[in-house]
Design an enzyme around this catalytic site. Structure first.
Site, PDB file in Angstrom:
ATOM      1  N   LYS A  94       0.826  -1.218   0.000  1.00 27.14           N
ATOM      2  CA  LYS A  94       0.000   0.000   0.000  1.00 27.14           C
ATOM      3  C   LYS A  94       0.854   1.259   0.000  1.00 27.14           C
ATOM      4  O   LYS A  94       0.428   2.303  -0.521  1.00 27.14           O
ATOM      5  CB  LYS A  94      -0.972  -0.017   1.186  1.00 27.14           C
TER       6      LYS A  94
ATOM      7  N   THR B 116      -3.837   5.512   3.301  1.00 27.90           N
ATOM      8  CA  THR B 116      -2.541   5.928   2.765  1.00 27.90           C
ATOM      9  C   THR B 116      -2.680   6.749   1.497  1.00 27.90           C
ATOM     10  O   THR B 116      -1.936   7.710   1.276  1.00 27.90           O
ATOM     11  CB  THR B 116      -1.660   4.688   2.497  1.00 27.90           C
TER      12      THR B 116
END
Length: 333
Positions: free
Chosen positions: A191, A248
């Protein structure tokens, strides 16, 4: 109440120290800098990483690993992922043989292609029942401010995961348990790379369609690698996968998304790195994950493109345009 050692006084290590202190535990926080530790002990503030936020008095900081680890039944590892091996070689022998080690790190080691739990096992000789991972949407400043958040405690031994869940459950921090350590670690690592790519899109002033496409395809890439390595596909649909990816890729608090945005605006890796002392893990993980994918025969074009951007062999515009213009071939998910 237990005694916990948190090894790493950066933003996430300090934030998780707050979680443990709020849960009623004594926390020994190890940091490398004398000034950082002095501020934590005297002013109850990590002025370098979390300025303006008062820390609980039950958090005590030290630059001495032996002092930090003394009597700790839980050892939380919160150092930059690429420094874990060197740190454990330095003070890993001081960890109590019965202590449970908890990784907050999100990375794959360069060269060895080992996940952080595998590095811990190799350096300490600990079995899977003594190694756990905490992951999920973990933006440190929000957790430190005690904004409501959920995360995942992963351990191959369900009883250990459940115990750790109780140890870090607070009114603002809700941990869920999972036994899929492989999937949780891969999701947390990849991620960051996808966050860099989304940041590039922001830096180029592309809109939500572009970013949504990168996020969705990035999740598909992560799941492909996870399946090839024996992970549970459901992990990538939960907090450790989709949840962490969304946080994120969407938050200005994300170091990786912000780093990617600066890349998109034309800055070099060296220029961005010189401006901040914090680590954007995806910058190095893109290399190790790309190599790991090749070893497993998994196609990860976003990861490969980010690696090329970081290497300087591709421009930000080329990264996005070549991803979109790739042959559709058999990519249906």
């Amino acid at each position: 109440m237990v005694t916990a050692a948190v090894m790493g006084a950066g933003s996430w290590g300090t934030a998780f120290s707050i979680v443990l202190a709020d849960a009623g535990h004594d926390v020994h926080l190890w940091g490398r800098r004398e000034e950082t530790c002095a501020n934590i002990n005297e002013r109850h503030e990590n002025t370098e990483y979390l300025p303006g936020l008062e820390l609980p008095e039950t958090i005590r900081a030290t630059t001495d690993p032996a002092t930090a680890l003394a009597g700790a039944s839980i050892v939380v590892l919160a150092v930059p992922s690429q420094t874990l091996r060197a740190n454990l070689e330095s003070w890993g022998h001081l960890i109590d043989p019965s202590a449970v080690m908890v990784s907050l790190m999100k990375g794959v080691e360069l060269g060895s292609h080992l996940r952080m739990s595998e590095v811990i096992a190799e350096l300490t000789g600990a079995g899977p029942e003594r190694i756990a991972v905490i992951t999920g949407p973990n933006l440190a400043k929000e957790i430190a401010r005690r904004e409501p958040a959920a995360s995942v405690v992963a351990c191959a031994d369900e009883s250990v995961a459940l115990q750790l869940q109780k140890y870090c459950h607070t009114p603002a921090f809700r941990p869920y348990t999972n036994q899929d350590v492989v999937g949780c670690e891969l999701a947390g690592t990849v991620k960051n790379i996808i966050g860099l790519a989304v940041g590039v899109c922001d830096g180029l002033d592309f809109g939500d369609n572009t970013k949504a496409s990168v996020i969705t395809r990035g999740l598909a890439e992560t799941a492909r690698l996870g399946l090839a390595m024996g992970a549970d596909p459901m992990t990538f649909m939960g907090l450790a996968g989709l949840g962490d990816l969304v946080a994120t890729c969407s938050s200005p608090l994300s170091r990786n998304r912000t780093f990617g945005e600066k890349l998109g605006r034309g800055m070099t890796v060296e220029e961005i790195t010189s401006q901040t002392r914090q680590v954007a893990e995806g910058v190095k993980s893109c290399v190790s994950v790309a190599e790991l994918a090749r070893l497993h025969g998994v196609d990860m074009p976003i990861v490969e493109h980010v690696r090329a951007l970081v290497d300087g062999t591709m421009t930000p515009t080329e990264l996005v345009e070549t991803l979109i213009s790739r042959s559709a071939k058999a990519e249906t998910r």
